[in-house]
Design a protein around this motif. Structure first.
Motif, PDB file in Angstrom:
ATOM      1  N   LYS A  71      10.827  -4.035   0.242  1.00 15.92           N
ATOM      2  CA  LYS A  71      10.180  -4.611   1.411  1.00 15.92           C
ATOM      3  C   LYS A  71       8.695  -4.880   1.151  1.00 15.92           C
ATOM      4  CE  LYS A  71      13.069  -2.613   5.097  1.00 15.92           C
ATOM      5  NZ  LYS A  71      13.072  -1.682   6.258  1.00 15.92           N
ATOM      6  N   VAL A  72       8.042  -3.912   0.507  1.00 19.85           N
ATOM      7  CA  VAL A  72       6.619  -4.067   0.204  1.00 19.85           C
ATOM      8  C   VAL A  72       6.406  -5.215  -0.767  1.00 19.85           C
ATOM      9  CG1 VAL A  72       4.619  -2.980  -0.899  1.00 19.85           C
ATOM     10  CG2 VAL A  72       6.045  -1.664   0.696  1.00 19.85           C
ATOM     11  N   GLN A  73       7.229  -5.266  -1.804  1.00 14.67           N
ATOM     12  CA  GLN A  73       7.083  -6.325  -2.794  1.00 14.67           C
ATOM     13  C   GLN A  73       7.315  -7.703  -2.184  1.00 14.67           C
ATOM     14  OE1 GLN A  73       9.857  -4.999  -5.786  1.00 14.67           O
ATOM     15  NE2 GLN A  73       8.337  -3.684  -6.803  1.00 14.67           N
ATOM     16  N   GLN A  74       8.271  -7.794  -1.253  1.00 16.00           N
ATOM     17  CA  GLN A  74       8.545  -9.063  -0.598  1.00 16.00           C
ATOM     18  C   GLN A  74       7.371  -9.465   0.296  1.00 16.00           C
ATOM     19  OE1 GLN A  74      10.959 -11.185  -1.109  1.00 16.00           O
ATOM     20  NE2 GLN A  74      10.252 -12.624   0.465  1.00 16.00           N
ATOM     21  N   ALA A  75       6.808  -8.498   1.020  1.00 13.47           N
ATOM     22  CA  ALA A  75       5.656  -8.780   1.881  1.00 13.47           C
ATOM     23  C   ALA A  75       4.463  -9.237   1.056  1.00 13.47           C
ATOM     24  CB  ALA A  75       5.299  -7.542   2.696  1.00 13.47           C
ATOM     25  N   MET A  76       4.249  -8.600  -0.088  1.00 16.63           N
ATOM     26  CA  MET A  76       3.153  -8.992  -0.969  1.00 16.63           C
ATOM     27  C   MET A  76       3.341 -10.418  -1.457  1.00 16.63           C
ATOM     28  SD  MET A  76       2.820  -5.467  -3.179  1.00 16.63           S
ATOM     29  CE  MET A  76       1.847  -6.263  -4.455  1.00 16.63           C
ATOM     30  N   LYS A  77       4.573 -10.760  -1.794  1.00 14.85           N
ATOM     31  CA  LYS A  77       4.863 -12.106  -2.289  1.00 14.85           C
ATOM     32  C   LYS A  77       4.627 -13.143  -1.202  1.00 14.85           C
ATOM     33  CE  LYS A  77       8.559 -14.866  -4.422  1.00 14.85           C
ATOM     34  NZ  LYS A  77       9.971 -14.846  -4.909  1.00 14.85           N
ATOM     35  N   GLU A  78       5.079 -12.858   0.022  1.00 16.84           N
ATOM     36  CA  GLU A  78       4.922 -13.804   1.121  1.00 16.84           C
ATOM     37  C   GLU A  78       3.454 -14.019   1.488  1.00 16.84           C
ATOM     38  OE1 GLU A  78       7.251 -12.173   4.246  1.00 16.84           O
ATOM     39  OE2 GLU A  78       9.191 -12.629   3.294  1.00 16.84           O
ATOM     40  N   LEU A  79       2.670 -12.953   1.389  1.00 20.81           N
ATOM     41  CA  LEU A  79       1.255 -13.028   1.760  1.00 20.81           C
ATOM     42  C   LEU A  79       0.349 -13.474   0.619  1.00 20.81           C
ATOM     43  CD1 LEU A  79       1.001  -9.700   3.807  1.00 20.81           C
ATOM     44  CD2 LEU A  79       0.902 -12.019   4.736  1.00 20.81           C
ATOM     45  N   GLY A  80       0.901 -13.471  -0.606  1.00 17.99           N
ATOM     46  CA  GLY A  80       0.058 -13.772  -1.752  1.00 17.99           C
ATOM     47  C   GLY A  80      -0.948 -12.664  -2.018  1.00 17.99           C
ATOM     48  N   TYR A  81      -0.530 -11.429  -1.740  1.00 19.30           N
ATOM     49  CA  TYR A  81      -1.439 -10.281  -1.852  1.00 19.30           C
ATOM     50  C   TYR A  81      -1.493  -9.767  -3.287  1.00 19.30           C
ATOM     51  CZ  TYR A  81      -3.220  -5.531  -1.364  1.00 19.30           C
ATOM     52  OH  TYR A  81      -3.943  -4.373  -1.515  1.00 19.30           O
ATOM     53  N   ARG A  82      -2.707  -9.477  -3.741  1.00 24.15           N
ATOM     54  CA  ARG A  82      -2.895  -8.847  -5.045  1.00 24.15           C
ATOM     55  C   ARG A  82      -3.602  -7.523  -4.832  1.00 24.15           C
ATOM     56  NH1 ARG A  82      -2.967 -14.177  -6.053  1.00 24.15           N
ATOM     57  NH2 ARG A  82      -1.852 -14.916  -7.898  1.00 24.15           N
ATOM     58  N   PRO A  83      -3.088  -6.445  -5.421  1.00 30.94           N
ATOM     59  CA  PRO A  83      -3.667  -5.118  -5.189  1.00 30.94           C
ATOM     60  C   PRO A  83      -5.127  -5.052  -5.611  1.00 30.94           C
ATOM     61  CG  PRO A  83      -1.562  -4.946  -6.324  1.00 30.94           C
ATOM     62  CD  PRO A  83      -1.939  -6.403  -6.321  1.00 30.94           C
ATOM     63  N   ASN A  84      -5.901  -4.266  -4.891  1.00 27.09           N
ATOM     64  CA  ASN A  84      -7.277  -4.012  -5.285  1.00 27.09           C
ATOM     65  C   ASN A  84      -7.549  -2.519  -5.243  1.00 27.09           C
ATOM     66  OD1 ASN A  84      -7.874  -3.258  -2.572  1.00 27.09           O
ATOM     67  ND2 ASN A  84      -8.196  -5.403  -2.050  1.00 27.09           N
ATOM     68  N   SER A  85      -8.739  -2.171  -5.611  1.00 22.24           N
ATOM     69  CA  SER A  85      -9.075  -0.757  -5.722  1.00 22.24           C
ATOM     70  C   SER A  85      -9.046  -0.051  -4.374  1.00 22.24           C
ATOM     71  CB  SER A  85     -10.460  -0.587  -6.350  1.00 22.24           C
ATOM     72  OG  SER A  85     -11.428  -1.261  -5.587  1.00 22.24           O
ATOM     73  N   ALA A  86      -9.280  -0.785  -3.288  1.00 24.40           N
ATOM     74  CA  ALA A  86      -9.241  -0.140  -1.984  1.00 24.40           C
ATOM     75  C   ALA A  86      -7.844   0.357  -1.665  1.00 24.40           C
ATOM     76  CB  ALA A  86      -9.704  -1.121  -0.907  1.00 24.40           C
ATOM     77  N   ALA A  87      -6.820  -0.468  -1.981  1.00 25.95           N
ATOM     78  CA  ALA A  87      -5.451  -0.038  -1.761  1.00 25.95           C
ATOM     79  C   ALA A  87      -5.128   1.179  -2.611  1.00 25.95           C
ATOM     80  CB  ALA A  87      -4.497  -1.184  -2.106  1.00 25.95           C
ATOM     81  N   GLN A  88      -5.560   1.159  -3.851  1.00 26.45           N
ATOM     82  CA  GLN A  88      -5.282   2.276  -4.740  1.00 26.45           C
ATOM     83  C   GLN A  88      -6.005   3.539  -4.312  1.00 26.45           C
ATOM     84  OE1 GLN A  88      -6.557   0.472  -8.355  1.00 26.45           O
ATOM     85  NE2 GLN A  88      -4.660  -0.684  -8.650  1.00 26.45           N
ATOM     86  N   SER A  89      -7.156   3.379  -3.686  1.00 26.92           N
ATOM     87  CA  SER A  89      -7.940   4.551  -3.301  1.00 26.92           C
ATOM     88  C   SER A  89      -7.232   5.398  -2.261  1.00 26.92           C
ATOM     89  CB  SER A  89      -9.309   4.117  -2.775  1.00 26.92           C
ATOM     90  OG  SER A  89      -9.191   3.515  -1.508  1.00 26.92           O
ATOM     91  N   LEU A  90      -6.400   4.777  -1.414  1.00 23.37           N
ATOM     92  CA  LEU A  90      -5.702   5.539  -0.398  1.00 23.37           C
ATOM     93  C   LEU A  90      -4.779   6.582  -1.019  1.00 23.37           C
ATOM     94  CD1 LEU A  90      -4.820   2.685   2.109  1.00 23.37           C
ATOM     95  CD2 LEU A  90      -6.619   4.413   2.310  1.00 23.37           C
ATOM     96  N   ALA A  91      -4.201   6.238  -2.141  1.00 23.00           N
ATOM     97  CA  ALA A  91      -3.320   7.176  -2.819  1.00 23.00           C
ATOM     98  C   ALA A  91      -4.099   8.262  -3.546  1.00 23.00           C
ATOM     99  CB  ALA A  91      -2.433   6.434  -3.812  1.00 23.00           C
ATOM    100  N   LYS A  92      -5.394   8.077  -3.698  1.00 20.96           N
ATOM    101  CA  LYS A  92      -6.226   9.046  -4.404  1.00 20.96           C
ATOM    102  C   LYS A  92      -7.066   9.882  -3.447  1.00 20.96           C
ATOM    103  CE  LYS A  92      -6.581   5.901  -8.331  1.00 20.96           C
ATOM    104  NZ  LYS A  92      -7.477   5.058  -9.158  1.00 20.96           N
ATOM    105  N   GLY A  93      -6.708   9.863  -2.155  1.00 16.01           N
ATOM    106  CA  GLY A  93      -7.400  10.699  -1.195  1.00 16.01           C
ATOM    107  C   GLY A  93      -8.654  10.100  -0.619  1.00 16.01           C
ATOM    108  N   LYS A  94      -8.899   8.811  -0.826  1.00 14.20           N
ATOM    109  CA  LYS A  94     -10.064   8.159  -0.241  1.00 14.20           C
ATOM    110  C   LYS A  94      -9.769   7.827   1.224  1.00 14.20           C
ATOM    111  CE  LYS A  94     -12.407   8.084  -4.097  1.00 14.20           C
ATOM    112  NZ  LYS A  94     -13.638   8.885  -4.273  1.00 14.20           N
TER     113      LYS A  94
END
Length: 337
Positions: free
Chosen positions: A36-59
């Protein structure tokens, strides 16, 4: 605007935490949710950035912005532009509005478990504020700093060139009797605007007929203009330190039955929203709001992500010529039978 991690979460119907786990390759995600996430990313043309990754690192995914007031359309525009820039990188913006960092609650956001970084807008208390941020290890960016010691950490606006443009405009119109009514001298921007104005006059062999200091308020302009009228020493032209001062001058002259630009050519500074609502519309110096916001966000994100910060640049304000300035006595000439 670029899609953010929050847009992906909304499109996929999943939480931001789940989306961030997918982006960071966590194994603790159901396969159907990953798809579901991968499909949403494809539809939106989203590319991950450091802000998204920071959430998983406790930011926190939050950037704070500290300012002294919201009763200013330029500040409002900067805040809106900062919000839009940060949203494009997946960050929320949190505001703290306080005239002084010494007030209770003014530093509420200044904790690492609350924000990933701070943007400080036009403070007058850097000597107390910046050491506190550095002690807590919070990355920061300053907009319109007052202490030159922090120039390298700040987004610089060329207020000197703005004051120069205002003075040059009045000189080129043919005015020789030119005054300056400034804001408080404890602001670095006040001094820069004044020095630029003085340079423009000096290049043409002129000196201001007076320089007076007040507050950035309509009362300052109104009271000064009433006094000049009573004393019979109204200049041909006036450069005001900001638009609110200019509005006060305009009100005083119109109340006395005098005209702008017939009796006085008037220039403000900032290009507040009200500048185009006045009669006549105000000639003023506009600050580059979107560039200010973009530079502040870019510099802060570089620190937060451990990248080399972009080199400091000086952003150039722009003179906006409207109806409140004209050659001396041109109004009388045009309206004489």
């Amino acid at each position: 605007m670029k899609p953010s991690i929050f847009d992906v979460a909304k499109r996929s119907g999943l939480s931001v935490v789940t989306v961030s786990r997918v982006l960071n390759g966590s194994g603790n995600v159901r396969e159907k949710n990953r798809l579901k996430v991968q499909q949403a990313m494809k539809e939106l043309g989203y590319r991950p950035n450091s802000a998204a990754q920071s959430l998983a690192k406790g930011k926190t995914g939050v950037v704070g912005l500290l300012l002294s007031t919201l009763q200013d359309s330029v500040f409002d525009a900067i805040v809106k532009s900062v919000h839009d820039e940060l949203a494009g990188h997946g960050y929320f913006l949190a505001l703290s509005v306080s005239p002084s960092c010494r007030e209770p609650g003014s530093s509420f956001l200044m904790e690492k478990d609350r924000v990933d970084g701070m943007i400080i807008l036009s403070p007058t208390w850097e000597d107390e504020l910046i050491p506190e941020l550095e002690r807590k290890g919070i990355p920061y960016s300053i907009i319109d700093n007052q202490n030159p010691a922090y120039d390298l950490s700040a987004v610089q606006v060329g207020h000197y060139s703005g004051g120069y443009a205002a003075g040059k405009h009045l000189v080129e119109l043919g005015h020789e009797s030119i005054g300056h009514l400034s804001g408080p001298g404890n602001y670095k921007s006040t001094i820069d605007r004044q020095n630029g104005f003085l340079k423009a006059l000096a290049e043409n062999g002129l000196e201001p007929v007076f320089i007076e200091e007040g507050t950035y308020s309509m009362d300052t302009g109104y009271d000064a203009a009433k006094r000049w009228l009573a004393e019979g020493r109204l200049p041909e032209a006036l450069f005001c330190g900001d638009d609110y001062i200019a509005v006060g001058v305009l009100n005083a002259l119109q109340e006395a039955g005098r005209s702008i630009p017939g009796d006085l050519s008037l220039v403000g500074y900032d290009d507040q929203n009200l500048a185009t609502l006045l009669h006549p519309k105000l000639t003023t110096v506009a600050q580059p709001v979107q560039q200010i916001a973009r530079c502040a966000v870019d510099g802060l994100l570089a620190q937060m992500e451990g990248r080399e910060a972009p080199p400091p640049i000086v952003l150039k304000p722009e003179l906006v010529v409207r109806e409140s300035t004209a050659p001396p006595h041109s109004y009388l000439k045009e309206n004489t039978p």
